[in-house]
Scaffold this motif. Structure first.
Motif, PDB file in Angstrom:
ATOM      1  N   LEU B 249       0.853  -1.184   0.000  1.00 29.60           N
ATOM      2  CA  LEU B 249       0.000   0.000   0.000  1.00 29.60           C
ATOM      3  C   LEU B 249       0.891   1.236   0.000  1.00 29.60           C
ATOM      4  CD1 LEU B 249      -2.718  -0.932   2.665  1.00 29.60           C
ATOM      5  CD2 LEU B 249      -3.104  -0.547   0.215  1.00 29.60           C
ATOM      6  N   PHE B 250       0.465   2.245  -0.742  1.00 31.24           N
ATOM      7  CA  PHE B 250       1.205   3.511  -0.778  1.00 31.24           C
ATOM      8  C   PHE B 250       0.467   4.535   0.071  1.00 31.24           C
ATOM      9  CE2 PHE B 250       2.217   1.387  -4.749  1.00 31.24           C
ATOM     10  CZ  PHE B 250       3.597   1.525  -4.827  1.00 31.24           C
ATOM     11  N   GLU B 251       1.193   5.090   1.046  1.00 26.37           N
ATOM     12  CA  GLU B 251       0.602   6.146   1.882  1.00 26.37           C
ATOM     13  C   GLU B 251       1.425   7.407   1.668  1.00 26.37           C
ATOM     14  OE1 GLU B 251       0.674   4.321   5.775  1.00 26.37           O
ATOM     15  OE2 GLU B 251      -1.184   3.228   5.371  1.00 26.37           O
ATOM     16  N   ASP B 252       1.115   8.130   0.591  1.00 27.96           N
ATOM     17  CA  ASP B 252       1.871   9.343   0.230  1.00 27.96           C
ATOM     18  C   ASP B 252       3.363   9.056   0.125  1.00 27.96           C
ATOM     19  OD1 ASP B 252      -0.536  10.585   0.267  1.00 27.96           O
ATOM     20  OD2 ASP B 252      -0.217  11.671   2.133  1.00 27.96           O
ATOM     21  N   TYR B 253       3.686   8.063  -0.650  1.00 24.39           N
ATOM     22  CA  TYR B 253       5.095   7.702  -0.843  1.00 24.39           C
ATOM     23  C   TYR B 253       5.693   8.605  -1.915  1.00 24.39           C
ATOM     24  CZ  TYR B 253       9.220   5.062  -2.153  1.00 24.39           C
ATOM     25  OH  TYR B 253      10.514   4.693  -2.436  1.00 24.39           O
ATOM     26  N   ARG B 254       6.745   9.339  -1.550  1.00 26.29           N
ATOM     27  CA  ARG B 254       7.332  10.335  -2.472  1.00 26.29           C
ATOM     28  C   ARG B 254       8.660   9.862  -3.054  1.00 26.29           C
ATOM     29  NH1 ARG B 254       4.820  15.331  -1.602  1.00 26.29           N
ATOM     30  NH2 ARG B 254       3.208  14.963  -0.033  1.00 26.29           N
ATOM     31  N   CYS B 255       8.846  10.163  -4.339  1.00 29.33           N
ATOM     32  CA  CYS B 255      10.162   9.903  -4.913  1.00 29.33           C
ATOM     33  C   CYS B 255      10.390  10.805  -6.120  1.00 29.33           C
ATOM     34  CB  CYS B 255      10.318   8.438  -5.286  1.00 29.33           C
ATOM     35  SG  CYS B 255       9.204   7.893  -6.556  1.00 29.33           S
ATOM     36  N   SER B 256      11.585  10.746  -6.649  1.00 28.83           N
ATOM     37  CA  SER B 256      11.976  11.614  -7.757  1.00 28.83           C
ATOM     38  C   SER B 256      11.214  11.219  -9.030  1.00 28.83           C
ATOM     39  CB  SER B 256      13.488  11.485  -7.967  1.00 28.83           C
ATOM     40  OG  SER B 256      13.810  11.432  -9.334  1.00 28.83           O
ATOM     41  N   THR B 257      11.065  12.137  -9.941  1.00 24.81           N
ATOM     42  CA  THR B 257      10.383  11.846 -11.206  1.00 24.81           C
ATOM     43  C   THR B 257      11.188  10.881 -12.063  1.00 24.81           C
ATOM     44  OG1 THR B 257      11.371  13.813 -12.167  1.00 24.81           O
ATOM     45  CG2 THR B 257       9.127  14.017 -11.328  1.00 24.81           C
ATOM     46  N   ASP B 258      12.443  10.648 -11.681  1.00 26.60           N
ATOM     47  CA  ASP B 258      13.243   9.639 -12.399  1.00 26.60           C
ATOM     48  C   ASP B 258      12.589   8.260 -12.339  1.00 26.60           C
ATOM     49  OD1 ASP B 258      15.066  11.484 -13.050  1.00 26.60           O
ATOM     50  OD2 ASP B 258      16.695  10.711 -11.778  1.00 26.60           O
ATOM     51  N   ALA B 259      11.707   8.081 -11.399  1.00 31.51           N
ATOM     52  CA  ALA B 259      11.032   6.789 -11.264  1.00 31.51           C
ATOM     53  C   ALA B 259      10.211   6.446 -12.507  1.00 31.51           C
ATOM     54  CB  ALA B 259      10.133   6.789 -10.032  1.00 31.51           C
ATOM     55  N   LEU B 260       9.736   7.463 -13.193  1.00 28.27           N
ATOM     56  CA  LEU B 260       8.919   7.211 -14.390  1.00 28.27           C
ATOM     57  C   LEU B 260       9.749   6.508 -15.468  1.00 28.27           C
ATOM     58  CD1 LEU B 260       6.285   7.694 -16.071  1.00 28.27           C
ATOM     59  CD2 LEU B 260       7.328   9.852 -16.817  1.00 28.27           C
ATOM     60  N   LEU B 261       9.230   5.397 -15.960  1.00 27.76           N
ATOM     61  CA  LEU B 261       9.887   4.708 -17.076  1.00 27.76           C
ATOM     62  C   LEU B 261       9.460   5.460 -18.329  1.00 27.76           C
ATOM     63  CD1 LEU B 261       9.452   1.062 -15.827  1.00 27.76           C
ATOM     64  CD2 LEU B 261      11.458   2.531 -15.666  1.00 27.76           C
ATOM     65  N   ASN B 262      10.392   6.237 -18.836  1.00 29.72           N
ATOM     66  CA  ASN B 262      10.013   7.329 -19.745  1.00 29.72           C
ATOM     67  C   ASN B 262      10.294   7.080 -21.215  1.00 29.72           C
ATOM     68  OD1 ASN B 262      12.699   7.342 -19.003  1.00 29.72           O
ATOM     69  ND2 ASN B 262      12.940   9.515 -19.475  1.00 29.72           N
ATOM     70  N   LYS B 263      10.266   5.827 -21.627  1.00 31.36           N
ATOM     71  CA  LYS B 263      10.405   5.615 -23.073  1.00 31.36           C
ATOM     72  C   LYS B 263       9.136   6.115 -23.765  1.00 31.36           C
ATOM     73  CE  LYS B 263      12.716   2.206 -24.998  1.00 31.36           C
ATOM     74  NZ  LYS B 263      13.062   0.782 -25.228  1.00 31.36           N
ATOM     75  N   GLY B 264       9.283   7.134 -24.597  1.00 33.99           N
ATOM     76  CA  GLY B 264       8.132   7.653 -25.347  1.00 33.99           C
ATOM     77  C   GLY B 264       7.330   8.705 -24.602  1.00 33.99           C
ATOM     78  N   CYS B 265       7.705   9.009 -23.356  1.00 35.79           N
ATOM     79  CA  CYS B 265       6.936  10.011 -22.615  1.00 35.79           C
ATOM     80  C   CYS B 265       7.838  10.575 -21.521  1.00 35.79           C
ATOM     81  CB  CYS B 265       5.684   9.409 -22.011  1.00 35.79           C
ATOM     82  SG  CYS B 265       6.029   8.204 -20.731  1.00 35.79           S
TER      83      CYS B 265
END
Lengths: 671, 671
Positions: B249-265
Motif C-alpha cells: 500500500l502507498f501512503e503518500d510515498y514520495r520519490c523523484s520523477t526519475d522513477a517514471l519509465l520514460n520511453k516515449g513520454c
C-alpha cells in the motif's frame, strides 16, 4: 484513506433480492427436510461455538493435523454427537452430513471405525464377535480396515497375505513386500484392532479371501504386538493428511481361530474348513451390500465437492467486478455468460445429484432391511444386482464431476482462488482420491456396463428400481424438438443407452469370434462403447430421480426453479454425448445439437438471478466453508485484507544474509 | 521373507527393449538439440551433486520453503549458473529449461527478477535507468513487479494506484483497499525495488497507466521505507508456496520523477507531461512484445506439466501389474487400452507442444531482434498482431492440457498416486495458476478470436508466420477418409476455423443489429463460437508446426515414430470438436467420427511399445522428478517401501491420551 472502508465488491444481498423463491423453504428441501435440517443446524452450532473447530488459515504439518483430528474426535465423543447408525439413525444421518461437509479427514477418522470396521464385523462376523462390536461402539477399542495391499488394490481377489491354520491357531504372514497391507486409515497410530483380509489356508489348501479381526496393539501399553510391523505412509494432499494411513506386515503373527469372521463358513475344532456357500460368487455376495453402501456414500462426496465449488465460486463471482460497458460501471463477473457456464452447471449438479442420492439412500436402507431380515427372493437378488450396477456408475460420475467442479471453481476465481485461504486447491486435493477409493472409477464403471449387458443377454427388461426400464422401449431417432427440454434429453439418453449397449454387445461378440478370451474382449471394448454406456446409465437415472423428487415438492415457487435446475443438469450432462448421437444416427443436421446448446445458454441465463439464493440453500456455515472468498456476507475483499494485514512484514527472517549477498555482489569484479 | 527382495513390479528395461528408435538421438531431438542438451546435462549434474537440491519427502512449511529457496538462489549465483539472457543466451536458455523442470518456485524467484523486472526496465525505461539495470543484473538490488491490484487483475487499464506529480516529485497513493498491489513475487521479503504500474496524474489530469521503478526497502537495513506498507499474502498450494508474494500500500510515498519509465513520454522540468504516442493503442503496443514473451514462456509450463505427468504416469503404469487373463500372470496396466487412453495422449501433447514451442521461441527471438533494431514496417506490425493472437490462444490451450494431464496421471496411478511422494498432486497444484497468470485463459483466448475476426474483416488472408493462411482456402466438407490421418484432421480443422469464424462474425452482427454495444455483443458470443474458434486456431497451428519440425528430422526411425506421435496429438485434439463438425455439416453419418475414434485407438496401440523409451527421451533426471512412482529404474514399489520403512511406528505421540479416553469409555455407563 477513509475510502478504505468502502468495499470494491458488489453486494450479495442485491443478488439475493432477485430470487423468486423463499430461501428457508428451499434450504429445507435441499438439505433433507426440516427435521434433518434442524438436527444439522444443532450440530453445526455446537461445533461453531467450540474454538477447536475453527479452521486454521495455514497448512498444518502432518503431526499437527493428526493431533488436531485426535482432539476433535475426543470432542465429538465428549459432546455425545451421534456416530452409531443403529443407536440413533436420524441423528447419525444428520451428523454424518455435517461431518462430510466440515472435514473429510475427521469424517474418515470416525467413519472408518464406526462405519467401516463395525459394519464389516457385523456383516461378516457372528455371535462370537458381538462383544467386540459392543466395545467398538463404545470406543473401548479402535478399529481399522486392511484390505488393499501394496501390489493389489483393484484386484482384491489376488491379495497375498496368508492366514494359515496351524496347530489350532491362525498364523498370518506377508510373503513379500507386495503383500504389505497399505492405506489402512487409523492403523498407523490409533488402532487397537484391524479387520484383515487374507487368503485362508487350511490343511494346505487355499480357501480364498476371508475376513479376520485381529488385535494389533497392546491394550495397556498401546505398543504394536509382536509378529507385526506397523508404520505410517507419510503425507497426503488435502484433508486426508490428518488421517494416519498405515502399512502393516505380518511376521508369523499368531492368534486364535476366533479371528475368522465366520458367517457362512468356519474352521472346525478338528481343523477342517466348512462352508455353506454354493459358489465363489455366492460367497462374494455376502459383502456385496456393504460395498454398495460405501459407494452410495461416496456419491455424496461428489455432491459436497460441487456444493463447496458452487458456494465459493458463485459468491465470489457475484461480488467480484471486472470490466464493463465503455461508459458504465464494472460488472460482477457472474453476469458474463462465460462465467455462468463455468459455475451454474456445478450448482445444478450439486442439487440434482443430492436429490438423487437422497432417494438412493432411502431405497438402499429398505433393501438392507430386507436383506438383514433374511429374505430370500428372486426379486431381492435382482435388486442386489441393480444396486450394485447403479452404485458402480453413479459413484464415478459424481466424483469426477465433483473434482472437476473444484478445479473449475479455483480457475473461475482467478488468482485470488489460488490463495490458501480460498481453500479451493485444498478442497480439490481432498476430494481427489474419491475418484479412486472404493473402486477406481474407470474400473468400477465396468461393473455397471457388465450388469446392463447381462440383463439384456438374459432378456430381463425391467428391474426393481426401474432403472433398466429403457430396455422395454424401442429406440427412436430424433424427430423434432419438444417444448419441454427434459423430454428431449431423456429421449436422447434412452436412444444412447440402446445404441451403446448394442454396440458393446456386438463388439464383444466380434472380439470373441476373432479368438479373444472374455477378459481381453472386455478390455478392448471399453472406450467409445462400454464406458459411455455406463456413464449414460448413471446420468439418465440421476436426471430422472431428481426430476421425480422435484415433482413432489409442494411449494410452487421452489418447484418451478428446481425444474429449471434439473433441466440445466440434464442438458449439461448430455452435451459430451452429442458426438455419439450424431455418429450413431440419432440426429443429423444442426437442429438437435444447436437446440441442446441454446437450451443450456438459456437456462444459465434464466437461473442467473436465482443462483446466489440457491447457493444459500445448500451452503455449509461460513466457519465450515472457511473460505475468504465464499462467506455469506459477500465480504471477500475484506476477508482477504484482514488476513494480509495480519502478515505485514518489515524485514525478512533472512534479511541479514540477503544483505551480505548484496554487499558481496557490489565488490565482485564484473564477469 | 527372502522374497522381500523380489519386486512385484514389471521391468522397465523390458519395455525399453521394444522401442524401434535410438534413445540418445531421440533425447537430443526432443530436448532442443545436442548442444542444448549437453548444457542442460551439465547444469543438472551440478545441482544433483549438491545436497541442497535434493527434494524433501514432505511438505515444507511456508517459512521452511522460503528459506530453502533463498539458499538455493544463493547457490545458483555461487555456481555462476546463467540467469542473464543477454550475457549468455545459450546458457540462459538451457538453464531456464532446467529450472522450469526442477522447481517452478525457484524458477519464479530468479525469473521475476532477472527476466520480468529487468525486462520491463529495459523495454520501458531509458538511459537514466541503465545503472539500475546493471545493478539488477549483478544482483546488487532485488526487483519485483507490481501490476495486479486486489480488485483489478484482468482489467489492468482500470488499476487505481495513483502517481501524482507534486512539486517536482511523484507521490504514490492507494486510494482504497481495492487498489492494494497484490501477488508481487519477491516483494514480501526480498525486494529492494519494485516495478510499479499506476495512473499518472500531472497538473490534475490523468494520463493513464504508466510504469515506474521505486525503491521499497532501505539499502543498509533492508527495512520497508516510510510511506509504504508491505506484507505477505500467506500460503499458496504447490511449489509457489516458496515464493514470497507480497502486497503493498502507498501512503503518500514520495520519490523523484526519475522513477517514471520514460520511453516515449516524460515529465518536463517545468511540470508538463509530454509524449510521442500517436494514440492510446500505440502506447500500449510498447509492452505488447514483452507480454507475448511471457505467454510463450508459459506454453512451456503446459509442456512441462505434460512431461511430468507422462513420466510418472507411464513409468508407473508400465511397472504396476493388476488383473490378467484367467490362467495367466497379471499384466502391466499400461497394456490395457483404457490406461493407454489416459496417458499416451499426454505424452504426445508434451512432445508436440514442445516442438511447437521451440519454433515459436525461434520466431519470437527474430521478431524481438527486428523490434529492438528499430525496424518500422507494415509487415512487422502484422507480425506483432500475429504473435499476440497466437500466444493468446496457445498459452490457454497448453496450460489447460498440462493441468488436466497431471490430474489424470494422479488418478491413473490409483491410490499410490495420492501419496505425497508421488508428487502428482503437488505438481498439479504447482501448474494450476498457469491457467490464470499472464492472462486468465478464458479471457486471454478472446484476444485470439478478436485477432482472427479483425483480419477477416480487413480482408487480410495471409500472415507473416502463415498461421492464418487457412483464410485463403475454401472450406470443403468431408468427402472421404484419406490414407494419412493427419490430412483428414487438418482439413477438418480448416473447415472448423471457417465455420466458427463465420458463425462468430454473424452472431456479433446479429447482436449489434439488435442493439447490443460491442462489449455486450462480444461477451454474448463466446461460448460455442469465439471460444472454439480460438482453441481450434491454437491446436491447428501446434499440429502443423510439430509436423513441420518432425519432417526435418534426419534419423529415419525417430522421424517415423514422431510422425505417429503428431498424429495421435492431432486426433486427440480434434475429438472434442466432433460435435461442432456434425452440427455445422462438415460430415454426416458415422464415417468421419468413427474413423477419428478408430485412428486414436490404433495409434495408442502402435505407440505402446515406444512409449517408455519416449518418456526416457523427455524425462527430467530422477532427483528432479523426485517421484517414488516415476524413477527411471522402475523400482516404484521399492521406493515406496523405503519411505514407509523410515516411518515405522510403535506408539502414537498421543498414545497416553488415547489410552485415557479408552479407559474412561470402559467405565462410562451405557447410553
Amino acid at each position: 484513506m477513509s475510502a478504505f472502508n468502502a468495499s470494491p465488491g458488489a453486494s450479495l444481498d442485491e443478488w439475493r433480492s432477485k430470487a423468486s423463491f423463499d430461501g428457508g423453504k428451499m434450504r429445507a428441501i435441499l438439505q433433507g427436510g426440516e427435521d434433518k435440517l434442524r438436527l444439522k443446524d444443532e450440530y453445526w452450532q455446537i461445533m461453531e461455538k467450540d474454538p477447536l473447530f475453527k479452521k486454521p488459515n495455514r497448512h498444518l504439518s502432518m503431526e499437527e493435523s493428526r493431533l488436531l483430528t485426535h482432539q476433535r474426535w475426543k470432542k465429538v465423543l465428549e459432546y455425545g454427537l451421534p456416530c452409531d447408525m443403529y443407536a440413533n439413525y436420524e441423528g447419525f444421518s444428520a451428523f454424518s452430513d455435517v461431518l462430510e461437509e466440515y472435514d473429510k479427514g475427521l469424517q474418515a477418522r470416525i467413519q472408518l471405525h464406526s462405519g467401516v470396521f463395525v459394519g464389516a464385523l457385523s456383516s461378516m462376523g457372528t455371535e462370537r464377535h458381538k462383544e467386540l462390536i459392543e466395545k467398538a461402539n463404545r470406543n473401548q477399542i479402535i478399529g481399522c480396515f486392511c484390505l488393499t495391499e501394496l501390489s493389489h488394490g483393484s484386484n482384491t481377489q489376488a491379495i497375498q497375505t496368508t492366514a494359515t491354520y496351524e496347530k489350532g491357531q491362525l498364523v498370518f504372514r506377508s510373503p513379500h513386500i507386495g503383500a504389505m497391507k497399505v492405506w489402512s486409515g487409523n492403523l498407523a497410530q490409533s488402532a487397537t484392532h484391524a479387520l484383515v483380509f487374507a487368503q485362508l489356508y487350511v490343511g494346505g489348501k487355499c480357501e480364498g479371501v476371508h475376513g479376520f479381526v485381529v488385535q494389533v496393539r497392546d491394550e495397556k501399553t498401546h505398543r504394536v504386538l509382536p509378529g507385526l510391523r506397523i508404520g505410517d505412509m507419510g503425507e497426503k494432499p488435502g484433508h486426508f493428511n490428518c488421517i494416519e494411513n498405515g502399512w502393516m506386515l505380518f511376521e508369523d503373527y499368531r492368534c486364535s481361530t476366533d479371528a475368522l469372521l465366520n458367517k457362512g463358513c468356519d474352521i472346525t475344532a478338528d481343523g477342517r474348513y466348512v462352508h455353506a456357500f454354493k459358489s465363489d460368487r455366492d460367497k462374494r455376495s455376502v459383502s456385496l451390500g456393504a460395498l454398495s453402501m460405501g459407494r452410495i456414500g461416496i456419491v455424496g462426496m461428489g455432491v459436497n465437492a460441487c456444493r463447496a465449488a458452487a458456494t465459493i465460486g458463485i459468491r465470489y463471482s457475484a461480488v467480484r467486478k471486472q470490466f464493463g460497458p465503455p461508459d458504465g460501471d464494472e460488472l460482477p463477473i457472474l453476469t458474463y455468460p462465460l462465467q455462468r457456464r463455468r459455475l451454474l452447471p456445478i450448482l445444478a449438479a450439486s442439487i440434482c445429484m443430492g436429490l438423487f442420492q437422497d432417494k438412493m439412500i432411502d431405497l438402499f436402507s429398505q433393501y438392507m432391511a430386507r436383506l438383514l431380515s433374511g429374505e430370500k427372493s428372486d426379486e431381492l437378488v435382482e435388486l442386489s444386482k441393480e444396486v450394485h450396477g447403479l452404485s458402480s456408475c453413479t459413484k464415478p460420475r459424481a466424483t469426477w464431476l465433483g473434482v472437476a467442479a473444484l478445479a473449475e471453481a479455483r480457475a473461475a476465481c482467478g488468482g485470488h482462488g489460488f490463495l490458501y485461504i480460498s481453500r479451493l486447491n485444498e478442497l480439490r486435493d481432498t476430494y481427489d482420491p474419491s475418484q479412486t477409493f472404493e473402486g477406481e472409477n474407470n474400473i468400477l464403471a465396468q461393473q455397471a456396463s457388465n450388469y446392463l449387458l447381462s440383463q439384456k443377454k438374459q432378456g430381463i427388461v425391467s428391474s426393481p428400481m426401474g432403472t433398466t426400464d429403457f430396455l422395454q422401449t424401442r429406440p427412436i431417432s430424433f424427430k423434432g424438438w419438444n417444448a419441454d427440454s427434459l423430454e428431449n434429453v431423456i429421449a436422447a439418453y434412452e436412444w444412447l443407452l440402446h445404441y451403446t449397449l448394442t454396440k458393446t454387445e456386438k463388439a464383444l461378440e466380434d472380439r470373441k469370434r476373432r479368438g479373444d478370451d472374455a477378459f481381453t474382449a472386455r478390455n478392448e471394448t471399453q472406450i467409445d462403447t462400454a464406458h459411455p454406456l455406463a456413464l449414460a446409465y448413471a446420468e439418465l437415472t440421476m436426471i430422472k430421480w431428481a426430476e421425480e423428487a422435484v415433482k413432489e415438492i409442494e411449494d410452487v415457487k421452489c418447484r418451478s426453479v428446481l425444474h429449471q435446475v434439473v433441466r440445466l443438469f440434464a442438458v449439461s450432462q448430455l452435451q459430451p454425448h452429442l458426438t455419439l448421437l450424431y455418429i450413431g444416427g440419432y440426429c443429423t443436421g444442426p437442429e438437435f445439437g444447436t437446440r441442446v446448446k441454446e437450451e443450456q445458454l438459456a437456462l444459465e441465463r434464466s437461473l442467473s438471478p436465482e443462483c446466489v439464493a440457491l447457493v444459500d440453500a445448500i451452503a455449509s456455515p461460513d466457519f465450515a466453508v472457511a473460505s475468504a472468498l465464499g462467506t455469506s456476507d459477500g465480504r471477500a475483499y475484506e476477508n482477504m485484507v484482514a488476513d494480509f494485514f495480519s502478515r505485514e512484514v518489515d524485514r525478512a527472517p533472512f534479511a541479514d544474509d540477503l544483505l551480505r549477498v548484496i554487499e558481496a555482489n557490489k565488490t565482485k569484479p564484473k564477469l
